[in-house]
Structure formats: C-alpha cells, structure tokens
Design an enzyme around this catalytic site. Sequence first.
Site, mmCIF file in Angstrom:
data_model
loop_
_atom_site.group_PDB
_atom_site.id
_atom_site.type_symbol
_atom_site.label_atom_id
_atom_site.label_comp_id
_atom_site.label_asym_id
_atom_site.label_seq_id
_atom_site.Cartn_x
_atom_site.Cartn_y
_atom_site.Cartn_z
ATOM 1 N N HIS A 115 0.822 -1.211 0.000
ATOM 2 C CA HIS A 115 0.000 0.000 0.000
ATOM 3 C C HIS A 115 0.851 1.254 0.000
ATOM 4 O O HIS A 115 2.065 1.204 0.231
ATOM 5 C CB HIS A 115 -0.985 0.026 1.176
ATOM 6 N N GLU A 134 -8.578 4.914 9.573
ATOM 7 C CA GLU A 134 -8.073 4.683 8.221
ATOM 8 C C GLU A 134 -9.104 4.035 7.322
ATOM 9 O O GLU A 134 -10.034 3.358 7.782
ATOM 10 C CB GLU A 134 -6.820 3.809 8.281
ATOM 11 N N GLN A 150 -3.949 3.558 1.431
ATOM 12 C CA GLN A 150 -4.349 3.604 2.844
ATOM 13 C C GLN A 150 -4.469 5.081 3.231
ATOM 14 O O GLN A 150 -3.452 5.779 3.318
ATOM 15 C CB GLN A 150 -3.295 2.909 3.707
ATOM 16 N N HIS A 192 3.897 7.238 3.932
ATOM 17 C CA HIS A 192 4.808 6.082 3.882
ATOM 18 C C HIS A 192 4.447 5.171 2.720
ATOM 19 O O HIS A 192 3.393 5.321 2.112
ATOM 20 C CB HIS A 192 4.765 5.295 5.208
ATOM 21 N N GLU A 243 7.313 0.693 5.349
ATOM 22 C CA GLU A 243 6.651 -0.313 6.176
ATOM 23 C C GLU A 243 6.802 -1.671 5.517
ATOM 24 O O GLU A 243 6.808 -1.780 4.288
ATOM 25 C CB GLU A 243 5.157 0.063 6.290
#
Lengths: 142, 142
Positions: free
Chosen positions: A7, A43, A60, A84, A134
């Site tokens: 994502h 989210e 996301q 991110h 991530e």
Amino acid sequence: MLTRIDHIGIACFDLDKTVEFYRATYGFEVFHTEVNEEQGVREAMLKINGTSDGGASYLQLLEPTREDSAVGKWLAKNGEGVHHIAFGTEDVLGDSEAIRGKGVRVLYDQPRTGSMGSSITFLHPKDCHGVLTELVTSNPDH
Amino acid sequence: MLTRIDHIGIACFDLDKTVEFYRATYGFEVFHTEVNEEQGVREAMLKINGTSDGGASYLQLLEPTREDSAVGKWLAKNGEGVHHIAFGTEDVLGDSEAIRGKGVRVLYDQPRTGSMGSSITFLHPKDCHGVLTELVTSNPDH
C-alpha cells in the site's frame, strides 16, 4: 522476501472528505475501514489492484485520532501527502531482522498489528533515503 | 479507468547510491533506466510485482539532471522522499479529461512521454489532498 507494493499510506486531515475525493475523482471504493488506537489513526483502505504474489495493492488513507500520534505530528509539519510506502512479505519478522542486520533501523522490536489484522513494522526514513518504509505480512484469516 | 498502482516516484540526490540501497536492502533489481530530458530526470525503474490488469508496479527512482527541473526544485525544498504516485490506465487522455471536468487541474494539455515510452500526465497536488498524482498509459511495444 518483499513481493509486492502492499500500500501507499496517505495522511489527510479529514478522512471522509478524502475518501470522497478518491471515489468521485477516480471511482476507487472503500474496501475496509478501522481505527488503530495504537497507531493513533482512523483509516480507509481502497483496493486498487491484485498482485502477482496473490495479494493486493491498496491506498491507505490515514486521519490521526490524536495530535500527538506519529501521523498527527507528521501532518502538522508537512500537511497532507504521502506519509509512507509499504511492501508485502510472507515473513515480516524475518525480513525486518535481515534488514536490521544490514544497518537499517527497524522501529519496533516485534511486529505490531496493522490494517486488517496484518503484522507490520517500519524502517527509519533517514536510513531509507527519506522514505518511511513499512513491511507488512497480511493476515490470511481476514 | 485507473486499474493499478503503476509506480511510486521517489526523488533522490544520487541515483546510483539509491539504486544500490534498494538492491542491497531488499533485493530489488533495476528493470530499466533512462534519461528524460523533458522532465529533467535520470531514472531507474525497479519492478516490484505484476498486477491483475496485466501490467506491473514499479518503484521509479528519480535524480534531477538540472536544478531547475521540477524534481530538482522539489528536492531542494523537501529533501529525498516520495515525490509522486502514479496510477495505470488504458486511456490517459480520456481519463485525464474526465478528471479535469471534475475540477481537478491537469498539468499538461496533451499527455507527454514518460518511462519506457508511456504516455503520462500529472494532476495538481493541491487538488489531490497534497499528493502529486500521475496517470500512465504503458507503451505495449516497450
């Protein structure tokens, strides 16, 4: 082994307005919503495509639930935008330990719970050419 | 219709060092390199996964070839990090015109040439909740 873009995490001030922007502009629909109190975010996951490893890629959208959360502080400094990026792996712990062994700072000692029951960790952006990165292992039961 | 995350564009000061970081840390290999003089960038495409629409998702690492390029100015202001995100479509012109009709500023009147002979345009980040957003139609002959 990292096998997909899982994502792109996008920080926003108003989740509902941002969800509506992505729906109205591109036709992207909400696949899942949740509140992650540990991360301090509300989210929405928008599924964009399936991936060749059997997973999927999402946007996301993240709204902070408190100003002192990581995303809240980031938004106050940077404004809305890409917060991110996340890569999918079958083994977030093994991969993050291997990456730690290469001198990249891993932010958690043990993976924590991310979207849809996944296991996640983060790599320090200063060790990743400015990109907060991530690693995600999906929860197959979700 | 936007059917995949085509790539994540990441701006860096030194393309060779950044390519080496992604190779050494994650095992991602360079799929393609080129210089786009119009965009003022030297770039490397790292293929991460195939996508359910028959395309693929890439990381696009971007080093400016001149300080006054869009990426050069962005880097001077922001430092290294995620510069833009890109969605893949079969019809970049049709989709961008439809999106323009919804009040989102499209940066080019006609699509220009992007990575690997693709046709691309960009949407103004201020109209996209802070995210510089690219639309891409791949060149099937590449």
